[in-house]
Design an enzyme around this catalytic site. Structure first.
Site, PDB file in Angstrom:
ATOM      1  N   HIS A 194       0.818  -1.217   0.000  1.00  0.00           N
ATOM      2  CA  HIS A 194       0.000   0.000   0.000  1.00  0.00           C
ATOM      3  C   HIS A 194       0.854   1.271   0.000  1.00  0.00           C
ATOM      4  O   HIS A 194       0.303   2.374  -0.041  1.00  0.00           O
ATOM      5  CB  HIS A 194      -0.930   0.022   1.210  1.00  0.00           C
ATOM      6  CG  HIS A 194      -1.945  -1.064   1.219  1.00  0.00           C
ATOM      7  ND1 HIS A 194      -2.790  -1.317   0.158  1.00  0.00           N
ATOM      8  CD2 HIS A 194      -2.257  -2.002   2.168  1.00  0.00           C
ATOM      9  CE1 HIS A 194      -3.577  -2.351   0.453  1.00  0.00           C
ATOM     10  NE2 HIS A 194      -3.269  -2.780   1.654  1.00  0.00           N
ATOM     11  N   ASP A 221      -2.769 -10.646  -2.433  1.00  0.00           N
ATOM     12  CA  ASP A 221      -3.314 -10.172  -1.163  1.00  0.00           C
ATOM     13  C   ASP A 221      -4.811  -9.892  -1.328  1.00  0.00           C
ATOM     14  O   ASP A 221      -5.276  -9.585  -2.429  1.00  0.00           O
ATOM     15  CB  ASP A 221      -2.590  -8.883  -0.767  1.00  0.00           C
ATOM     16  CG  ASP A 221      -2.850  -8.447   0.661  1.00  0.00           C
ATOM     17  OD1 ASP A 221      -1.988  -8.684   1.518  1.00  0.00           O
ATOM     18  OD2 ASP A 221      -3.921  -7.850   0.906  1.00  0.00           O
ATOM     19  N   HIS A 236      -6.347  -7.373  -0.362  1.00  0.00           N
ATOM     20  CA  HIS A 236      -6.492  -5.952  -0.666  1.00  0.00           C
ATOM     21  C   HIS A 236      -5.681  -5.601  -1.914  1.00  0.00           C
ATOM     22  O   HIS A 236      -4.596  -6.144  -2.122  1.00  0.00           O
ATOM     23  CB  HIS A 236      -6.002  -5.096   0.505  1.00  0.00           C
ATOM     24  CG  HIS A 236      -6.696  -5.365   1.792  1.00  0.00           C
ATOM     25  ND1 HIS A 236      -6.146  -6.181   2.772  1.00  0.00           N
ATOM     26  CD2 HIS A 236      -7.892  -4.951   2.268  1.00  0.00           C
ATOM     27  CE1 HIS A 236      -6.986  -6.243   3.805  1.00  0.00           C
ATOM     28  NE2 HIS A 236      -8.043  -5.509   3.520  1.00  0.00           N
ATOM     29  N   ASP A 271      -4.095 -12.929   3.807  1.00  0.00           N
ATOM     30  CA  ASP A 271      -5.351 -12.433   4.365  1.00  0.00           C
ATOM     31  C   ASP A 271      -6.559 -12.730   3.480  1.00  0.00           C
ATOM     32  O   ASP A 271      -7.685 -12.368   3.817  1.00  0.00           O
ATOM     33  CB  ASP A 271      -5.267 -10.934   4.663  1.00  0.00           C
ATOM     34  CG  ASP A 271      -4.611 -10.132   3.566  1.00  0.00           C
ATOM     35  OD1 ASP A 271      -4.298 -10.697   2.504  1.00  0.00           O
ATOM     36  OD2 ASP A 271      -4.396  -8.923   3.767  1.00  0.00           O
TER      37      ASP A 271
END
Length: 343
Positions: free
Chosen positions: A158, A193, A195, A282
């Site tokens: 990120h 991931d 996200h 995740d």
């Protein structure tokens, strides 16, 4: 196959972050690294400690202004009377094309996308050693290893060239890709991931030498919200070199794997010399932040498919938070990956 990790990466220990405006315990804790390292060693990987690469690798993908901010912001923050224990921004510019502020409060808002990346006195060194682990894993692959695993914690996907966010400070996957570019004309990053890897996308969005592919829960109602949509294809020379595959929330193994096959088809068409796997665990069905429902055996199937690209590979740890199965999920991925890759 080797796992690269330095104990200094555990010193960053954020206590809280905001969820829907409410303060909650931060899930990005040192125990993540402890469990993942134990699982990697149990899977037969050999631990190595990275050397200190200074700023040479991180400065290839991050601006000097941002690196200077990260290194000194905590010390400057402590001079503010009544300031919070950790650096947490309370103001953000509506656009980032205005004047650069002199105030550390203004700079925190400028360089920190959200309140999920608090900075303590240990953050800079932990993040830098996390990036050193990614750099060294890439060096091992450049020196002939078919694959290496960077246990990069804190994570990185990120983080933009000049902005932290979502538990991330330095973009470890971007660092690894940049390092691999020293010996390969083209490199692909495949982010699995849960996200979207918005920082990685932003870092390479105008480039045609690094293909960025991200498979993630649809951001329309999921972090990072503003990025990760299917119509984001790159810009300028990079048009067509960014490939997002947003998925419906709750998607499980059997529906996920055909989407992964689409992603890998795009990687094959790009014909890279090496790949970076941004490994987020995740996506697991029992992860505290999960938006997908990948099972523990499902991670082995993901690892197998990635390994069948038959390319020099740097696996960089991204998300994956505390659950009883966190270590099992890594072991499952590594077993599938190493068996198919013949590492």
């Amino acid at each position: 196959m080797k796992v690269v990790f330095n104990e200094a990466q555990k010193r960053h220990y954020p206590r809280n972050f905001l969820v829907s405006g409410a303060q909650q315990p931060n899930p990005e804790v040192p125990e993540r690294a402890e469990r993942l390292l134990a699982a990697a060693l149990d899977s037969g990987l050999e631990q190595v400690t990275p050397p200190d690469y200074g700023l040479s690798a991180v400065s290839a993908v991050h601006t000097p202004e941002y690196l200077d901010f990260l290194e000194h912001v905590y010390e400057r923050w402590q001079r503010i009377e009544g300031a919070s224990e950790e650096v947490v921004p309370n103001i953000h510019p509506n656009y980032r094309d205005g004047r650069y502020p002199h105030s550390v409060v203004g700079q925190a808002g400028y360089h920190m996308a959200d309140t999920a990346c608090p900075i303590s006195g240990e953050t800079w060194q932990a993040a830098l050693w996390s990036a050193h682990s990614a750099t060294h894993a890439a060096r091992l692959v450049q020196e002939g290893a078919p694959a290496a695993y960077a246990l990069s914690r804190p994570p990185g996907h990120h983080a933009y060239a000049d902005m932290a966010g979502g538990f991330c400070f330095l973009n470890n996957s971007g660092v690894a890709a940049s390092e691999l570019r020293r010996s390969h004309a083209r490199v692909a990053i495949v982010d699995v991931d849960v996200h979207h890897g918005n920082g990685t996308q932003g870092m390479f969005y105008k480039r045609d030498d690094v293909l960025t592919v991200s498979i993630h829960a649809d951001p329309v109602r999921f972090y990072p919200f503003f990025w990760g949509h299917a119509d984001e294809r790159g810009e300028g020379p990079g048009l067509g070199y960014n490939f997002n595959l947003p998925l419906p929330r709750g998607m499980a193994d059997d529906d996920y794997l055909p989407v992964l096959d689409r992603a890998l088809q795009r990687v094959r068409a790009f014909a890279p010399g090496a790949i970076v796997v941004a490994l987020g665990l995740d996506a697991y069905e029992g992860d505290p932040l999960a938006g997908l429902r990948i099972s523990t055996p499902g991670f082995a199937r993901i690892g197998e498919r990635l390994a069948k690209l038959d390319l020099p590979s740097v696996v960089v740890q991204e998300g994956g938070y505390l659950s009883d199965e966190l270590g099992l999920n890594l072991s499952s991925f590594l077993d599938g990956f190493t068996n198919a890759h013949k590492v």
